[in-house]
Design a protein around this motif. Sequence first.
Motif, PDB file in Angstrom:
ATOM      1  N   MET A  58       2.661   9.075  -5.596  1.00  0.00           N
ATOM      2  CA  MET A  58       3.152  10.422  -5.191  1.00  0.00           C
ATOM      3  C   MET A  58       4.320  11.105  -5.988  1.00  0.00           C
ATOM      4  N   ILE A  59       5.200  10.192  -6.344  1.00  0.00           N
ATOM      5  CA  ILE A  59       6.604  10.722  -7.154  1.00  0.00           C
ATOM      6  C   ILE A  59       6.067  11.019  -8.628  1.00  0.00           C
ATOM      7  N   GLY A  60       5.000  10.619  -9.004  1.00  0.00           N
ATOM      8  CA  GLY A  60       4.537  10.990 -10.312  1.00  0.00           C
ATOM      9  C   GLY A  60       5.133   9.811 -11.491  1.00  0.00           C
ATOM     10  N   ALA A  61       5.242   8.703 -11.023  1.00  0.00           N
ATOM     11  CA  ALA A  61       6.030   7.580 -11.901  1.00  0.00           C
ATOM     12  C   ALA A  61       5.166   6.532 -12.365  1.00  0.00           C
ATOM     13  N   PRO A  62       3.791   6.648 -12.115  1.00  0.00           N
ATOM     14  CA  PRO A  62       2.837   5.792 -12.473  1.00  0.00           C
ATOM     15  C   PRO A  62       2.956   5.444 -13.823  1.00  0.00           C
ATOM     16  N   ARG A  63       3.035   4.064 -14.468  1.00  0.00           N
ATOM     17  CA  ARG A  63       2.910   3.676 -15.668  1.00  0.00           C
ATOM     18  C   ARG A  63       1.921   2.513 -15.766  1.00  0.00           C
ATOM     19  N   PRO A  64       1.244   2.164 -16.969  1.00  0.00           N
ATOM     20  CA  PRO A  64       0.509   1.257 -16.956  1.00  0.00           C
ATOM     21  C   PRO A  64       0.956  -0.135 -16.931  1.00  0.00           C
ATOM     22  N   GLU A  65       2.371  -0.267 -17.253  1.00  0.00           N
ATOM     23  CA  GLU A  65       3.185  -1.538 -16.994  1.00  0.00           C
ATOM     24  C   GLU A  65       3.314  -1.875 -15.725  1.00  0.00           C
ATOM     25  N   LEU A  66       3.168  -1.163 -14.965  1.00  0.00           N
ATOM     26  CA  LEU A  66       3.481  -1.233 -13.484  1.00  0.00           C
ATOM     27  C   LEU A  66       2.452  -2.187 -12.888  1.00  0.00           C
ATOM     28  N   GLY A  67       1.165  -2.089 -13.449  1.00  0.00           N
ATOM     29  CA  GLY A  67       0.092  -2.890 -12.979  1.00  0.00           C
ATOM     30  C   GLY A  67       0.067  -4.049 -12.995  1.00  0.00           C
ATOM     31  N   ALA A  68       0.889  -4.951 -13.848  1.00  0.00           N
ATOM     32  CA  ALA A  68       1.034  -6.293 -13.815  1.00  0.00           C
ATOM     33  C   ALA A  68       1.997  -6.507 -12.979  1.00  0.00           C
TER      34      ALA A  68
ATOM     35  N   CYS B 100       0.940  -1.259   0.101  1.00  0.00           N
ATOM     36  CA  CYS B 100      -0.059  -0.130  -0.107  1.00  0.00           C
ATOM     37  C   CYS B 100       0.856   1.301  -0.214  1.00  0.00           C
ATOM     38  N   ILE B 101       1.613   1.169   1.062  1.00  0.00           N
ATOM     39  CA  ILE B 101       2.567   2.381   0.962  1.00  0.00           C
ATOM     40  C   ILE B 101       3.629   2.488  -0.370  1.00  0.00           C
ATOM     41  N   GLY B 102       3.998   1.607  -0.919  1.00  0.00           N
ATOM     42  CA  GLY B 102       4.683   1.572  -2.101  1.00  0.00           C
ATOM     43  C   GLY B 102       4.118   2.067  -3.282  1.00  0.00           C
ATOM     44  N   ALA B 103       2.690   1.762  -3.456  1.00  0.00           N
ATOM     45  CA  ALA B 103       1.566   2.050  -4.464  1.00  0.00           C
ATOM     46  C   ALA B 103       1.658   3.629  -4.186  1.00  0.00           C
ATOM     47  N   VAL B 104       1.159   4.310  -3.256  1.00  0.00           N
ATOM     48  CA  VAL B 104       0.983   5.586  -2.753  1.00  0.00           C
ATOM     49  C   VAL B 104       2.482   6.426  -3.063  1.00  0.00           C
TER      50      VAL B 104
ATOM     51  N   PHE C 272      -5.413  -3.607  -4.253  1.00  0.00           N
ATOM     52  CA  PHE C 272      -5.839  -4.344  -5.498  1.00  0.00           C
ATOM     53  C   PHE C 272      -6.381  -3.166  -6.293  1.00  0.00           C
ATOM     54  N   PHE C 273      -7.381  -2.728  -6.028  1.00  0.00           N
ATOM     55  CA  PHE C 273      -7.920  -1.346  -6.538  1.00  0.00           C
ATOM     56  C   PHE C 273      -7.480   0.132  -6.436  1.00  0.00           C
ATOM     57  N   LEU C 274      -7.104   0.480  -5.227  1.00  0.00           N
ATOM     58  CA  LEU C 274      -6.657   1.634  -5.212  1.00  0.00           C
ATOM     59  C   LEU C 274      -5.237   1.764  -5.208  1.00  0.00           C
ATOM     60  N   GLY C 275      -4.203   0.661  -4.898  1.00  0.00           N
ATOM     61  CA  GLY C 275      -2.918   0.752  -5.276  1.00  0.00           C
ATOM     62  C   GLY C 275      -2.683   0.328  -6.729  1.00  0.00           C
ATOM     63  N   GLY C 276      -3.486  -0.273  -7.324  1.00  0.00           N
ATOM     64  CA  GLY C 276      -3.317  -0.684  -8.937  1.00  0.00           C
ATOM     65  C   GLY C 276      -3.606   0.633  -9.524  1.00  0.00           C
ATOM     66  N   MET C 277      -4.503   1.523  -9.071  1.00  0.00           N
ATOM     67  CA  MET C 277      -4.832   2.672  -9.929  1.00  0.00           C
ATOM     68  C   MET C 277      -3.639   3.800  -9.604  1.00  0.00           C
ATOM     69  N   ALA C 278      -3.004   3.710  -8.216  1.00  0.00           N
ATOM     70  CA  ALA C 278      -1.918   4.501  -8.063  1.00  0.00           C
ATOM     71  C   ALA C 278      -0.646   4.148  -8.876  1.00  0.00           C
ATOM     72  N   VAL C 279      -0.473   2.868  -8.965  1.00  0.00           N
ATOM     73  CA  VAL C 279       0.850   2.433  -9.912  1.00  0.00           C
ATOM     74  C   VAL C 279       0.544   2.632 -11.277  1.00  0.00           C
TER      75      VAL C 279
END
Length: 123
Positions: A60-70, A52-56, A111-118
């Motif tokens: 927060m650092i602005g590095a989310p990418r769709p490929e991180l979801g898998a 959870c903390i890792g996803a946040v 799964f839901f919120l963390g997945g959206m964050a990453v």
Amino acid sequence: MFAFKTAMVFWLVAASVPLVTSLVYFRASPPTESLTQRIAVSLHGASISALCIGAVWVGMIGAPRPELGAIFRFLLVVPLALVAYSLWHFHGKRAIHLLQGINLLWLTFAFFLGGMAVTGVWL
């Protein structure tokens, strides 16, 4: 900006709930068991909190990418395996296992919120 910071602080505080379940498991584990075993049966909540903390953090650092979801979904298997390990190897009072409901609820949130964050893909 205030709403984003407030939401992040709330999420970080909420992420500590599974960690509390790990602490309860550790304290309820018989002291006659080895320290390694006591830690092993109580890692489930700590791993959920870390995810959870890792996803946040990724959000927060602005590095989310769709490929991180898998990768994130694959990492969610680790706490499930640790929950299963705990259910079979914990030698304390069996009523403690009711706390796994909290862990599974938080894992669902992750799964839901963390997945959206990453991934950066929000509903």
